[in-house]
Design a protein around this motif. Structure first.
Motif, short mmCIF file in Angstrom:
data_model
loop_
_atom_site.label_atom_id
_atom_site.label_comp_id
_atom_site.label_asym_id
_atom_site.label_seq_id
_atom_site.Cartn_x
_atom_site.Cartn_y
_atom_site.Cartn_z
N HIS A 12 -4.11 -0.68 15.50
CA HIS A 12 -2.70 -1.08 15.47
C HIS A 12 -2.49 -2.35 14.64
O HIS A 12 -1.95 -3.36 15.15
CB HIS A 12 -2.16 -1.29 16.88
CG HIS A 12 -2.16 -0.06 17.72
ND1 HIS A 12 -1.32 1.01 17.51
CD2 HIS A 12 -2.96 0.29 18.78
CE1 HIS A 12 -1.57 1.95 18.39
NE2 HIS A 12 -2.55 1.55 19.18
N PRO A 13 -2.89 -2.37 13.38
CA PRO A 13 -2.71 -3.57 12.57
C PRO A 13 -1.24 -3.73 12.14
O PRO A 13 -0.42 -2.83 12.34
CB PRO A 13 -3.60 -3.31 11.35
CG PRO A 13 -3.59 -1.83 11.22
CD PRO A 13 -3.50 -1.27 12.62
N ARG A 14 -0.94 -4.86 11.53
CA ARG A 14 0.42 -5.10 11.04
C ARG A 14 0.75 -4.08 9.94
O ARG A 14 0.01 -3.93 8.96
CB ARG A 14 0.54 -6.50 10.48
CG ARG A 14 0.55 -7.59 11.53
CD ARG A 14 0.54 -8.97 10.91
NE ARG A 14 1.60 -9.10 9.88
CZ ARG A 14 1.78 -10.21 9.16
NH1 ARG A 14 0.97 -11.26 9.34
NH2 ARG A 14 2.74 -10.26 8.26
N PRO A 15 1.88 -3.38 10.05
CA PRO A 15 2.21 -2.36 9.04
C PRO A 15 2.41 -2.92 7.64
O PRO A 15 2.15 -2.23 6.66
CB PRO A 15 3.51 -1.75 9.58
CG PRO A 15 3.53 -2.08 11.04
CD PRO A 15 2.83 -3.41 11.15
N ASP A 16 2.88 -4.18 7.55
CA ASP A 16 3.11 -4.75 6.24
C ASP A 16 1.82 -5.14 5.53
O ASP A 16 1.78 -5.28 4.30
CB ASP A 16 4.04 -5.96 6.33
CG ASP A 16 3.48 -7.03 7.26
OD1 ASP A 16 2.77 -6.67 8.23
OD2 ASP A 16 3.74 -8.22 7.00
N LEU A 17 0.74 -5.33 6.30
CA LEU A 17 -0.55 -5.67 5.72
C LEU A 17 -1.50 -4.48 5.66
O LEU A 17 -2.35 -4.40 4.76
CB LEU A 17 -1.21 -6.80 6.52
CG LEU A 17 -0.50 -8.16 6.50
CD1 LEU A 17 -1.29 -9.17 7.32
CD2 LEU A 17 -0.31 -8.65 5.07
N TYR A 18 -1.39 -3.58 6.60
CA TYR A 18 -2.27 -2.42 6.65
C TYR A 18 -1.43 -1.16 6.89
O TYR A 18 -1.39 -0.63 8.01
CB TYR A 18 -3.32 -2.57 7.76
CG TYR A 18 -4.18 -3.80 7.61
CD1 TYR A 18 -5.29 -3.80 6.77
CD2 TYR A 18 -3.86 -4.97 8.30
CE1 TYR A 18 -6.07 -4.93 6.62
CE2 TYR A 18 -4.63 -6.11 8.16
CZ TYR A 18 -5.74 -6.08 7.33
OH TYR A 18 -6.51 -7.21 7.18
N PRO A 19 -0.74 -0.68 5.88
CA PRO A 19 0.08 0.53 6.07
C PRO A 19 -0.79 1.75 6.29
O PRO A 19 -1.94 1.81 5.85
CB PRO A 19 0.86 0.62 4.75
CG PRO A 19 -0.01 -0.07 3.75
CD PRO A 19 -0.68 -1.18 4.50
N SER A 20 -0.24 2.71 6.97
CA SER A 20 -0.97 3.95 7.23
C SER A 20 -0.94 4.85 6.00
O SER A 20 -0.12 4.65 5.10
CB SER A 20 -0.33 4.67 8.42
OG SER A 20 0.98 5.12 8.07
N PRO A 21 -1.83 5.84 5.94
CA PRO A 21 -1.77 6.80 4.83
C PRO A 21 -0.42 7.48 4.70
O PRO A 21 0.05 7.75 3.59
CB PRO A 21 -2.88 7.79 5.17
CG PRO A 21 -3.83 7.03 6.03
CD PRO A 21 -2.98 6.08 6.81
N LEU A 22 0.22 7.76 5.83
CA LEU A 22 1.53 8.40 5.79
C LEU A 22 2.56 7.49 5.13
O LEU A 22 3.44 7.96 4.39
CB LEU A 22 1.98 8.78 7.20
CG LEU A 22 1.13 9.86 7.90
CD1 LEU A 22 1.68 10.12 9.30
CD2 LEU A 22 1.13 11.14 7.08
N ALA A 23 2.46 6.18 5.39
CA ALA A 23 3.39 5.24 4.76
C ALA A 23 3.17 5.17 3.25
O ALA A 23 4.13 5.09 2.47
CB ALA A 23 3.23 3.85 5.38
N VAL A 24 1.90 5.21 2.84
CA VAL A 24 1.60 5.20 1.40
C VAL A 24 2.10 6.47 0.74
O VAL A 24 2.69 6.44 -0.35
CB VAL A 24 0.08 5.02 1.19
CG1 VAL A 24 -0.27 5.17 -0.28
CG2 VAL A 24 -0.38 3.67 1.71
N ILE A 25 1.88 7.60 1.40
CA ILE A 25 2.37 8.88 0.85
C ILE A 25 3.89 8.87 0.77
O ILE A 25 4.48 9.38 -0.19
CB ILE A 25 1.86 10.05 1.71
CG1 ILE A 25 0.34 10.17 1.60
CG2 ILE A 25 2.52 11.36 1.28
CD1 ILE A 25 -0.25 11.22 2.51
#
Length: 304
Positions: free
Chosen positions: A70-83
């Protein structure tokens, strides 16, 4: 018994050229290995499936890390966020434009680099004085990071495509020239002697005998030259943005940084990497395998 040298020198140039090409093809046939060719779909599958499998495994591991840590989304986005960022950029037309612009620049710059690096390599390999004078400089330019040329190129050419092409050339030309020189150094001297006996001129020796024999080393230089072209292009597009410079992948990467959109930054990096892998698998890989097979340098009898 070898033909008389003076008689060979008076031979018809067309006949001499034909004899030289016959000699080259005969040597290639002598070195070639009988092979069993697999169907095209099996060769394509064998080349594509391993990197795809590795990519899928990396994405799964990445997603598991996001779910578990559960890292910070702004620093470690998920693959789905990148896609999602890539989908947005594609729908807006920014991503297709960036890919097209960067590929066009890379191909044009690479072709110009070949046109400059090939005769430069031939000259340095042929004339000892030039090699002693310019060889260290060419090798030094190959080691020098291409990004170091960006500030000077901006001052000389402004924010224009000329800046990008200049940086690409400074990154690719030394690699191509040095690759050709290395390939020529590995050509057996017997080939040039036979070509001389057959009446070949200096230009014919360089273009018909030496250059084909040096193709493995030359091709390695071309492959490295393309890698330097692509890297130099990205560096130039990241730093030299704005003005009349078109919108490329480097510009898209810089735009994501300015917006602090890490998903867009990582997605653009993935696209840059994917383009490099595609060119390697679709262009350089098949050419290298065919080149090695033609010279009997493959280690197996089955075409993979």
């Amino acid at each position: 018994m070898l033909p008389d040298l003076h008689v060979a020198e008076r031979a018809d140039p067309v006949s001499t050229s034909t004899d030289l090409r016959t000699l080259e093809s005969g040597l290639d046939a002598l070195q070639s290995v009988a092979e069993i060719r697999r169907p095209l779909w099996r060769r394509a599958t064998a080349g594509v499936l391993p990197p795809i499998a590795l990519l899928v495994a990396a994405l799964i591991a990445w997603q598991l890390f996001v779910v578990v840590a559960h890292p910070r989304p702004d620093l470690y986005p998920s693959p789905l966020a990148v896609i999602g960022s890539l989908s947005t950029a594609w729908a807006s037309g920014a991503l297709p434009l960036a890919i097209t612009t960067s590929l066009q620049r890379a191909v044009v710059g690479f072709v110009i680099a070949i046109a400059i690096g090939t005769p430069l390599g031939l000259l340095l390999a042929e004339f000892t004085f030039l090699r002693r004078a310019l060889g260290p400089l060419v090798s030094g330019l190959q080691v020098l990071p291409s990004v170091a040329w960006v500030p000077a190129a901006i001052i000389w050419f402004g924010l224009s495509d000329a800046t990008v092409y200049f940086v690409v050339l400074m990154g690719a030309v030394p690699s191509i020239a040095n690759g050709l020189i290395a390939g020529i150094d590995q050509v057996p001297p017997q080939l040039t002697r036979v070509g001389t006996v057959l009446g070949a001129s200096r230009l014919q020796l360089a273009t018909i005998v030496v250059l084909p024999a040096a193709l493995p080393g030359y091709f390695s230089g071309l492959r490295q030259g393309w890698a330097f072209s692509w890297r130099s292009l990205m560096a130039a597009e990241i730093i030299a943005s704005g003005g009349s410079i078109g919108f490329g992948l480097g510009s898209l990467l810089q735009q994501g940084r300015e917006l602090s959109d890490l998903g867009s930054v990582l997605g653009t990096i993935v696209v840059i990497l994917a383009v490099g892998i595609f060119v390697e698998l679709a262009v350089f890989g098949p050419i290298e395998r065919r080149l090695l097979r033609g010279r009997g340098l493959t280690s197996t009898r089955t075409t993979r």
